[in-house]
Structures are given as C-alpha cells and as structure tokens.
Design a protein around this motif. Structure first.
Motif, mmCIF file in Angstrom:
data_model
loop_
_atom_site.group_PDB
_atom_site.id
_atom_site.type_symbol
_atom_site.label_atom_id
_atom_site.label_comp_id
_atom_site.label_asym_id
_atom_site.label_seq_id
_atom_site.Cartn_x
_atom_site.Cartn_y
_atom_site.Cartn_z
ATOM 1 N N GLY A 30 0.835 -1.196 0.000
ATOM 2 C CA GLY A 30 0.000 0.000 0.000
ATOM 3 C C GLY A 30 0.870 1.246 0.000
ATOM 4 N N ARG A 31 0.288 2.368 0.419
ATOM 5 C CA ARG A 31 1.010 3.644 0.470
ATOM 6 C C ARG A 31 1.784 3.778 1.773
ATOM 7 N N VAL A 32 2.911 4.485 1.671
ATOM 8 C CA VAL A 32 3.685 4.825 2.870
ATOM 9 C C VAL A 32 3.001 6.002 3.556
ATOM 10 N N TYR A 33 2.571 5.802 4.798
ATOM 11 C CA TYR A 33 1.888 6.876 5.537
ATOM 12 C C TYR A 33 2.880 7.843 6.161
ATOM 13 N N ASP A 34 3.922 7.292 6.737
ATOM 14 C CA ASP A 34 4.944 8.126 7.390
ATOM 15 C C ASP A 34 6.277 7.412 7.358
ATOM 16 N N ILE A 35 7.329 8.192 7.584
ATOM 17 C CA ILE A 35 8.684 7.649 7.704
ATOM 18 C C ILE A 35 9.257 8.158 9.020
ATOM 19 N N ARG A 36 9.826 7.232 9.813
ATOM 20 C CA ARG A 36 10.410 7.620 11.104
ATOM 21 C C ARG A 36 11.851 7.123 11.174
ATOM 22 N N ARG A 37 12.638 7.873 11.923
ATOM 23 C CA ARG A 37 13.980 7.433 12.280
ATOM 24 C C ARG A 37 14.056 7.393 13.799
ATOM 25 N N SER A 38 14.232 6.185 14.346
ATOM 26 C CA SER A 38 14.255 5.988 15.808
ATOM 27 C C SER A 38 13.014 6.602 16.455
ATOM 28 N N GLY A 39 11.875 6.412 15.818
ATOM 29 C CA GLY A 39 10.612 6.865 16.377
ATOM 30 C C GLY A 39 10.255 8.289 16.079
#
Length: 840
Positions: free
Chosen positions: A363-372
């Motif tokens: 599906g689509r990427v909703y968000d991207i996080r680095r170490s939360g």
C-alpha cells in the motif's frame, strides 16, 4: 547502410511506442525521433487501445508537425480472407503519409509492393531475422530496414550490418519475449490466441514445475522458469552505435504515458551525451527512475552474449519497481528497513515473501520515522528507517523479517513526467531564417525558411512601406517583432535585413506577417510524403482451376523422426514415402542416412529453427551428407541453399521443403516461397481449419505438405532451461551439457508435462504434452488437392511409430475414416489427443 565510422547524431533514430494519444504526446515531448503504433486490426498488440484507421491523417499531421516519423505496426500474419481489408489499411497508410509499415508476413510484403513500389517497409522482428542471409532474402522486396531478433548480440549485430548493409533497428528497452518472435505458438495452442496475431496470453509468465527424468526437482521459490527479466540497454548506447545500429527501439505499446515519457527521455539523454563526447554511464537515480516505471529486474538481454542465469531469475513474473531492502523487524504499526533507494511519504510499496501467487501485502507509505521520530521529506539511500503503513492497507501480521520490500510507485515522479506532455506549449521548436527586402512605396517582402526542413514561404505586407519619421525598421525592431514566435513551432534563428532607406510599417502588419508565415510553414511540415499507389486485385494471382483430388497411389505420407529408433521403424514401413530426420545433434545424422539408404528410403535433414551469423557450417555439413531433401525452417537457411543452387548449377541439389516456421498463412506467402525456390511448403500452424481451407482454395495445393499429427512446438527460445536450472554454468561453454544426460519437461498448473528439447545451437523447444491430430480433416484436404501429408514424432517408441503410420495410411487409402483414426488415437494415447489450433 550508413558508414559506422561516420555516424552522426542525425543518423540515429530513437523509436518510441504509443498505444494511445497520451503516449504519442509523451514520446514527442520527450525527444522521440519516430513513433510506432497500431490501428484496430493487424498489429501485434491486440490488447492495446490502438488507434483507428480513420485517425491516420490526424496522427501523421501531428507527428510531421514536430518532425517525427510515424511507423504503423502491421506485424502479424494475415489470413487469406483478410487480404482485402489488409489492402485497405495499406492504402490508408499511403494516403495519410505514414512513413513506413512494420511487416511480419512476407505475403503482405509482396502485396504492398504490388500496390506501391516506393512505400517504405520495415521487416518486423516477427520475421525472425537474425543473420545476414535472412536480410539478403528480403532484399528483392526493397525493405528499408530490418528489426533484428532480440537474441542477437553486439558482435552478431555488427556482423549482420557489415555483410548485409541494410539499416538495423534493435530493441533496447522493455519486456523480453522468452521465445523467438514469430516462433511462439503457445497462446495459439492453449487458447486460440496467437502471438503471431497480436493476442499473446503470456504463457511464459506462468509458474511451472521442473521435471527432470520424470521426477519433480525442488526449486524453492523459483517457479517462473520461462519469465525473463526486462531489457535495459541504456548504458550500452555507445556500443550499439559502434555496432552500426541506427534505430533504438523501446518496447511498450501496452504501457502508460508516464512510462513512455520516462524511458524516451533517458535514452534521448544517453544518445545526445554520446555525440557530445560524454561517455559517462547513466546515474543511479536515472536507472532507478527507469525501474520505477516498469521493471521485472533489468538485464542486457542477449546484447552482451547469452547469460542464462542473468536472463531468468524465476522468482516473480511481473513488474516490481525499485528494490528498497529487506524487512529487519516488524513493529506494531511499521517495519524497519535499511534503505537501498530513497523513499518518501505517499510512495507505494509491496512486501515480497517469495510467493507472488499468494496475496501480497502492500500500500502507500503513511509516514517515515527514524528511531521513532517522524521525518519530513525523503529518506535517502543508506538510511535505517521505520516505514509506517496504513492498517487498512497492510496487515503487518502477514509481513515477516527477511521479506523483500519494493517501491512500486512514485507519485511525485509520475507528476513530473506528466508535466512534460500535459502542457499548452509546443513540445519542441524549430529555427527559422528570415530575409527582409523592400523600399518606400512598395510592399515589404519577407522570405521565411524552416531550417530543419529547408522549406520556404514568402510573405508580403498588404500595404506599402512608408518613409519613417522616427525609429525606422531595422534589425533591432524586426528582430523584436519577428522573434515573437512563442506558442508556435518556431523560433527566430537568423535575420537578414536588406531594406532601402528609412522605412516603416505598423507593428500590427508585422505581427500579421509573422503569424501568416508561421501558419504556412507549419502547414508545409504537415504535408504527407507522396508515394506511388496502384489499383491491384489481391486475388488476381490465385489458382484458376478447380482442385483435383489426387490418386491414392500418388499421395505421400512422410514421417518426421527425432531419434534413430524412430527412423528405423519408419524406414521399415512401406507406408512412408520419405523420412525427415530432426535430431538434437548433427553428429547423429550419418546414422540416419545409412538406415534410409539401406531401406531405399529418401531422407530429408532438418535445419535448426534459427540461423545466426557464423552458423553456415551446419548447412555445409547437411549438404556434404547429400540428403534427398532439406527441411528449411528459416529464411536465412533458405537463402544459403538457394545461393548454393545458383553458384553450383551443375551439381545435384536436395529439394527444399519450407517448414511451418516460415509462417505461410495466405496464398501470397505461398507464392513468395514457391517463386524463391521451395519445392514444397508447409502451412503455418496458426491456421485453423477454415483459414486453411480458404488458403488451399486459392493455391495449387500440390505445392503444399500438411502436417496431420505432431506435438506442437510451442516455445522456441535462446534461453536454455537445462543450463539455467540443471548446471552451475551460464551458457554452452561452461554448462557441462546436462541436456546429454537428462530429459527435462515443464509441468503446468493442471499437471501436464511439456517436454523441453535442445538443438545443435543449444536453443530449447518446449513441446506440447498432448499430441495433435488433424485426421478428421483429411478428407477436406484431399478434396482440395493436397497430396503430401506429414506425421511427426517426439518421444514415441518404434512400435508407436509403426502404429501411427499405419493408422494414417489407412485413412489416406480410404480403408478407415479420419474420425476413426481420431478415436483410436484418443483411446490409445495416455494423455489423449487434441485438435489443437485446427478447431474453428
């Protein structure tokens, strides 16, 4: 052919696909020099939207306006009753100024030449042109260029160009057919949807089990044994130019306009870089963008030689996009992945667990996080990130550590690509040179020259020049007024002013003159080329007399055998008039010759289906064995034997029998090969019974041999199943020849095992598991005057050969009906028997 050492930028053509108007515009906007497209019938992409014949004038005006050529794909076989309609399409192409038609059917080539001696024809890759000799065979028909088989490598391409000296078109990007083009009968056999008719059902993209000596070989997650990766030769552009390729062809008439814009722009840049002296490879970003539009994984195909391991990976059959990495950990709402390519919010992804036959999460990427911590913008390659997916899109309980992650779509890239052709501005402009003359009391005369075409128009003012009290017309004023060409196809390149005295015209008149000149120059660009067009009767050369049923004693039954045991059984039979030997290895031919000589039976030796540069030694060996006939399977081989006849007129030469692979589907193609020198011709396996009857009614059927019984040869491919999956090697030089120790077959989804056999050139043929019989139609063929019939064996025992030969001879002699032959075959064969493509 253009001298390779002197190739210039303008000698190289970038040829783009178009399945609809959006793709057409995308190709032009991104730098294509030519477009290939199809209309509603007679092209090899029946599933594409395609254009209508009525649109041809509009299409060609649009393309010619931008200095782009338009080629119509006519790259299928044409059946007998379709010739009148095919003629209408050809005539519409001539009237509309189509720059060439891309043709497969040599009978259609013959008809086009009857209609017009100068209308350009390109030999389609469906002609299976892979050698200089095959090119030479086409030369009497005045083809302007040939589209080489995708299996030719750079060395062979250079050799073909050097010897045959005809411009060469080569596929450089897109999907690869695992089978030689023009030599795939799988869709026809299994679903009546012939690849030679533009209806390929892509059976090569289906999963198969590999059976070795009758036992299934464990293959792990490898199931797509015939599904090659996609071709991407963007980094080989300099090598292709050096090899003498003048047309770079992009596959994709079923693809999106974004795909067309993307791929065309990348190859446009690569070609232009080369001629600017920049030999740098495309950037990683450029390659990723190509992968994003469509990719099953990229390969150079066969351009750098055969590498079976690189060609087919076998784990998935469809586009994946850009590889992002593997799932390192599954969180409550995200997965952790160390990126091997950039990723941003809104991109599409899919999780690959190694079995594409099952539902895949994505599906689509909703968000991207680095170490939360949420990231804004794009996460770069090398970043270890958390990819957050929507719960409604992705069920993370079905995602596992180790799953591969692919970026399947990039909306930002698509928007950028659409922006290249969704614009009101002209897609490209052309320089004009303007010369200005005049004096007081007379009109001002201007000469406008379209520098790219060399066409010229003269425009005069509608009022005389007057004496100027201030700011007279000069270079500065005229440059400003005549240079306002925005929104037109032109830009002012040069201005020469030769006015006498200080004179003036109103700016409104200068503007009118500029608009008139631009409009007239544009109209000249849209003018179609003029070709000779003659009225012809497409059936004037057909047989005039009624067919005569041959006498029973004159009817020949021939047997094609694939091992010595079969040859011995057929040679013993009084019912067989001639034996064809079609062995995997030429070293087995002398033994077959000896058996037939002892039995007093004539023998024909079969050529391979494919003829590559440097493979004439095979044919010299055949001639040295002095068979009574040769079964010819390609035009390159046919040219070789015809040349031998011509150069050695006093010697005894074998009869030449054209096989099914010459794709004879109408009376004009029969004439092509009969006039060339074939003594007997086998109709194409693409014909059903009605199409066969239609053709037989219009030819001298005594020139034809009908195959009544065979295992249909479905795929014929350079890809070697034995090398790829039964050895550690990459090609015939290091594979260890597992084909000499084992028998492989491909088991389909319903449990049928289709034998895979190797020929002298290490090419594979996949045969249909079930035998096909035309016994029920024998009486029809006899009534139409056919006097020669062939039955073909594959793995049958000697007893089976004797049984089948006896059955068919009994039917020919009238002792049993063809329907009884059918019933007996169906009862005695383990897998039964099929009517195959002959069914209406």
């Amino acid at each position: 052919m253009t001298d390779k050492a002197a190739l210039r930028r303008e000698d190289i053509e970038l040829l783009a696909p178009a399945g609809d108007w959006e793709c057409l515009r995308a190709a032009v906007a991104n730098g294509a020099d030519a477009i290939f497209f199809g209309v509603e019938k007679f092209n090899a992409r029946a599933r594409a939207n395609n254009f209508q014949s009525s649109e041809l004038p509009e299409i060609m005006k649009f393309l010619h306006r931008y200095g782009v050529k338009g080629f119509l794909t006519f790259n299928i076989l044409v059946f007998e009753e379709e010739l009148p309609e095919a003629k209408k399409v050809v005539e519409a192409c001539i009237d509309a100024g189509v720059d060439a038609v891309i043709v497969q059917d040599l009978g259609l080539v013959k008809m086009i030449r009857e209609i017009s001696p100068d209308f350009p024809i390109h030999g389609s890759t469906q002609m299976t042109i892979t050698s200089p000799e095959a090119v030479e065979f086409t030369k009497p028909y005045g083809l302007e260029r040939v589209v080489l088989g995708r299996e030719n490598n750079l060395k062979q391409i250079r050799q073909i160009g050097d010897q045959a000296k005809l411009p060469m078109e080569v596929f450089v990007h897109g999907a690869l057919c695992v089978s030689y083009s023009g030599q795939c009968l799988t869709s026809e056999m299994w679903g009546g949807r012939s690849a030679n008719r533009g209806e390929c059902a892509q059976a090569c993209r289906l999963p198969y089990d590999l059976m070795v000596d009758g036992v299934q070989k464990p293959m792990g997650d490898i199931a797509y044994l015939l599904s090659p990766k996609d071709l991407a030769a963007v980094e080989l552009v300099p090598d292709l130019i050096e090899a003498g390729v003048t047309s770079f062809k992009i596959e994709g008439r079923l693809k999106s306009p974004e795909y067309v814009a993307n791929v065309v722009s990348k190859y446009r840049r690569a070609i232009d870089k080369h001629f600017a002296g920049d030999e740098s490879a495309p950037s990683r970003e450029e390659v990723r963008e190509l992968q994003q539009s469509f990719s099953r994984g990229f390969t150079h195909g066969f351009l750098k030689g055969t590498n079976n391991k690189q060609l087919v990976e076998g784990t998935f059959p469809k586009s994946r996009g850009v590889y992002l990495g593997r799932v390192e950990k599954v969180l409550r709402d995200a997965v952790i992945c160390s990126l091997e390519a950039p990723l941003k919010r809104g991109d599409g992804i899919v999780f690959d667990a190694g079995d594409p036959t099952k539902k895949e999460e994505g599906g689509r990427v909703y968000d991207i996080r680095r170490s939360g911590v949420k990231l804004e913008g794009e996460a770069p390659e090398g970043d270890r990130i958390e990819i957050v997916c929507g719960r409604n899109d992705v069920d993370l309980s079905r995602v596992h550590e180790g799953d591969r992650v692919w970026k399947t779509s990039d909306p930002a890239l698509d928007r950028r690509l659409r922006g290249t052709f969704e614009t009101e501005k002209p897609y490209r402009t052309f320089g004009v040179a303007v010369s200005v003359f005049g004096q007081e009391g007379a009109p001002m005369r201007t000469i406008w020259t379209d520098l790219s075409r060399g066409t010229t128009v003269a425009v005069e003012s509608e009022m005389p020049l007057e004496s100027a009290l201030k700011r007279p017309l000069g270079h500065e004023v005229l440059d400003e007024q005549f240079g306002r060409l925005g929104g037109t196809l032109f830009h002012l390149d040069r201005l020469e002013v030769a006015l006498k005295g200080d004179v003036i015209l109103p700016k409104s008149e200068l503007n009118r003159m500029r608009r008139e000149a631009a409009e007239r120059l544009e109209e000249l660009r849209e003018q179609p080329p003029v070709y000779v067009k003659r009225e012809v009767d497409e059936y004037k050369d057909t047989a005039k007399s009624e067919a005569v049923r041959p006498n029973v004693k004159d009817i020949r039954l021939t047997a094609l055998c694939r091992n010595l045991e079969q040859v011995e059984a057929a040679a013993e039979s009084k019912e067989v008039a001639m034996i064809y030997a079609d062995f995997e290895f030429i070293k087995q031919f002398p033994a077959a010759i000896e058996v037939c000589r002892k039995a007093g039976k004539p023998i024909a030796l079969a050529t391979p289906r494919i003829h590559m540069p440097g493979e004439n030694g095979y044919h010299r060996n055949i001639l040295n064995l002095k068979p009574e006939a040769v079964l010819i399977r390609n035009t390159g081989a046919l040219y070789y034997y015809l040349k031998e006849r011509m150069e050695k007129p006093g010697e005894r030469h074998p009869k030449l029998i054209g096989d099914f692979s010459l794709n004879v589907a109408n009376h004009k193609t029969v004439e092509v090969f009969r006039e060339a020198g074939c003594d007997l011709i086998t109709p194409s396996y693409d014909l059903n019974i009605q199409q066969m009857v239609d053709m037989l009614r219009r030819v001298d059927a005594s020139d034809l041999e009908v195959v009544l019984h065979q295992h249909l040869p479905m795929f014929h491919t350079e890809h070697c199943v034995y090398c790829t999956f039964l050895s550690e090697g990459t090609d015939y030089t290091n594979c260890g020849r597992p084909c000499e120790q084992h028998r492989a077959s491909l088991q389909d989804r319903i449990g049928m095992s289709h034998p895979v056999r190797v020929d002298e050139g290490c090419r594979n043929t996949v045969y249909n598991a079930i035998e096909q019989s035309g016994a029920e139609y024998l009486d029809t063929f006899l009534d139409l005057g056919v006097g020669s019939y062939r039955i073909e064996f594959l793995e049958e025992s000697a007893d089976k050969v004797r049984e089948v030969v006896s059955l068919y001879r009994s039917a020919i002699d009238g002792r049993v009906k063809g329907t009884e032959v059918w019933r007996k075959l169906k009862a005695t064969n383990q897998l039964g028997v099929t009517r195959g493509q002959l069914v209406k």
